[in-house]
Design a protein around this motif. Structure first.
Motif, short mmCIF file in Angstrom:
data_model
loop_
_atom_site.label_atom_id
_atom_site.label_comp_id
_atom_site.label_asym_id
_atom_site.label_seq_id
_atom_site.Cartn_x
_atom_site.Cartn_y
_atom_site.Cartn_z
N GLY A 194 0.78 -1.23 0.00
CA GLY A 194 0.00 0.00 0.00
C GLY A 194 0.81 1.29 0.00
N ALA A 195 0.11 2.41 0.15
CA ALA A 195 0.69 3.75 0.04
C ALA A 195 0.57 4.50 1.36
CB ALA A 195 -0.02 4.53 -1.06
N TYR A 196 1.58 5.33 1.65
CA TYR A 196 1.68 5.99 2.96
C TYR A 196 2.11 7.44 2.78
CZ TYR A 196 1.46 1.14 4.30
OH TYR A 196 1.02 -0.16 4.44
N PRO A 243 10.74 3.28 -4.33
CA PRO A 243 9.33 3.61 -4.12
C PRO A 243 8.93 4.84 -4.93
CG PRO A 243 10.63 4.01 -2.12
CD PRO A 243 11.53 3.31 -3.09
N VAL A 244 7.66 4.88 -5.29
CA VAL A 244 7.14 5.91 -6.19
C VAL A 244 6.27 6.87 -5.38
CG1 VAL A 244 5.69 6.30 -8.23
CG2 VAL A 244 7.11 4.23 -8.08
N THR A 245 6.44 8.17 -5.62
CA THR A 245 5.58 9.14 -4.92
C THR A 245 4.59 9.74 -5.90
OG1 THR A 245 7.13 10.94 -5.30
CG2 THR A 245 7.34 9.75 -3.21
N GLY A 246 3.45 10.17 -5.36
CA GLY A 246 2.43 10.80 -6.18
C GLY A 246 1.29 11.29 -5.31
N LEU A 253 1.80 10.75 -1.43
CA LEU A 253 1.95 9.39 -0.90
C LEU A 253 3.13 8.69 -1.52
CD1 LEU A 253 -1.81 8.42 -1.28
CD2 LEU A 253 -0.67 9.02 0.86
N ILE A 254 3.62 7.67 -0.82
CA ILE A 254 4.74 6.87 -1.34
C ILE A 254 4.36 5.40 -1.29
CG2 ILE A 254 5.89 6.81 0.93
CD1 ILE A 254 8.57 7.05 -0.73
N GLN A 255 4.80 4.65 -2.32
CA GLN A 255 4.40 3.24 -2.45
C GLN A 255 5.40 2.52 -3.35
OE1 GLN A 255 1.09 2.83 -5.10
NE2 GLN A 255 0.61 0.71 -4.51
N TYR A 256 5.67 1.26 -3.04
CA TYR A 256 6.43 0.43 -3.97
C TYR A 256 5.52 -0.07 -5.09
CZ TYR A 256 10.94 0.16 -1.62
OH TYR A 256 12.17 0.45 -1.09
N ASP A 257 6.09 -0.18 -6.27
CA ASP A 257 5.32 -0.61 -7.44
C ASP A 257 4.94 -2.10 -7.31
OD1 ASP A 257 4.08 -0.54 -9.88
OD2 ASP A 257 5.81 0.23 -10.98
N PRO A 321 -5.62 1.93 -6.10
CA PRO A 321 -4.39 1.12 -6.04
C PRO A 321 -3.09 1.93 -5.84
CG PRO A 321 -4.97 1.42 -8.33
CD PRO A 321 -6.07 2.08 -7.52
N GLY A 322 -3.17 3.22 -5.51
CA GLY A 322 -1.98 3.96 -5.11
C GLY A 322 -1.24 4.67 -6.23
#
Ligand SMILES: [Zn+2]
Length: 357
Positions: A194-196, A243-246, A253-257, A321-322
């Motif tokens: 998930g995204a944080y 990790p990808v931010t957006g 938020l930040i999340q791994y693909d 889905p982030g």
């Protein structure tokens, strides 16, 4: 040279018909006891098998996840029955974790489909959205444990780290995953932590590490064992190493693909659903400039939207889905499959975030 037998014309016609009937008979009436072949890539849509071209494990398959059952799946078996489960788990309020799609049905149609009597054309009329989630569980096994044993929720598909798709219910059922869209949608939970918030806490240190060659790999925490991943000795890598931010719902938020295996499977499933359900347009919610809409759709827009969308397009309190999810890659890939035709795809086979009632 004339190969025709020298018979009177009516008898010639009759013998042609007899041969045709024989072949037709072979096709429509197999011998009793014949096993119907499965390729292992089928999803179930109103009782019919539909090929996807990617590995699918159904709820009735060995190792599948069966959301029709009322018992808990992972509790000690002597405590798994509904009565004990209900007493032990506050979140379990109903033995069934799904119910009947009831959108735009006449009273007559309700009477016809109660108990499950859907036909494909009626289901195609009712279903027009494909909702994407990340599961915040990390693996599909853990996801099913949370939904089935702890929350009384459900989802049609789960997509594991290795690209295996699990179907837990026939798509005719109304799964409980996306509140106001449950009656009209098909849902999928994609395994991902998930995204944080960018500067907040996250569980990434437990789930991602660099291997000896400096590549980012997924490290399933020891408490989950092998994670129930179907591919033996599978090692997952996010499609992008960092990790990808957006921004979603106005928050950075930040999340791994997701993994490449998940993307490949999702592309095939998206194409399949778009083909099986003509109202699910192979597209995602876009603004006037063609960019992804990054927050909940206004109610009227959501009501008229038909296609693929994120859980965050439906509810303001969701971001899945982030920001890492690659919309153009999935939709573009699915369109390519649809454009090139789905035939032949089957031969490629063998290679806590929800409050949704
Ligand atoms: Zn969700």
């Amino acid at each position: 040279m004339n190969h025709r037998l020298n018979l009177p014309r009516p008898i010639q016609i009759l013998s042609v018909l007899a041969v045709a009937a024989l072949f037709a008979g072979c096709k429509t009436a197999p011998r009793p006891g014949t096993f119907a072949p499965r390729k292992g890539d089928e999803i179930v849509v109103a009782g019919q098998f539909v090929h996807t071209g990617t590995r699918v494990v159904l709820w009735m398959d060995p190792g599948g996840y069966d959301a029709y059952r009322v018992e808990r799946r992972f509790s000690p078996i002597e405590k798994s029955d509904w009565e004990t489960s209900q007493a032990e788990v506050r979140g379990l309020s109903s033995p069934n974790r799904y119910n009947m799609r009831n959108r735009d049905l006449s009273r007559e149609e309700v009477e016809r489909v109660r108990g499950g009597g859907w036909d494909l054309p009626l289901l195609q009329r009712v279903v027009d959205q494909f909702v994407l989630h990340f599961d915040v569980c990390g693996t599909s096994r853990q996801c099913f444990k949370v939904l089935q044993d702890g929350r009384a929720l459900s989802v049609h598909f789960m997509l594991d780290l290795d690209g295996t798709i699990y179907q837990t219910l026939d798509l005719k059922e109304r799964a409980w995953h996306a509140t106001s869209s449950n009656s009209r949608s098909v849902g999928i939970e994609i395994a991902n932590m998930g995204a944080y918030p960018v500067n907040g806490r996250n569980p990434f240190a437990d789930w991602y590490a660099k291997d000896s060659s400096g590549r980012t790999r997924i490290t399933i925490p020891a408490q989950y064992g092998d994670g129930g991943i179907r591919t033996k000795d599978f090692v997952g890598h996010p499609a992008r190493p960092e990790p990808v931010t957006g921004v979603l719902q106005g928050k950075e938020l930040i999340q791994y693909d997701f993994t490449p295996q998940q993307y490949q499977a999702l592309i095939k499933l998206t194409a399949t659903l778009s083909k099986a359900f003509p109202q699910i347009k192979c597209d995602y919610p876009k603004d006037a400039t063609g960019q992804l809409i990054r927050q909940k759709l206004p109610d009227a827009e959501l009501k008229s939207y038909q296609g693929v969308l994120g859980h965050f397009h439906i509810q303001t309190d969701k971001v899945d889905p982030g920001p890492a999810f690659q919309w153009d890659y999935v939709i573009g890939g699915a369109r390519k499959l649809l454009h090139g035709g789905l035939s032949g795809m089957a031969d490629e086979t063998s290679k806590g975030h929800m409050r949704a009632r």
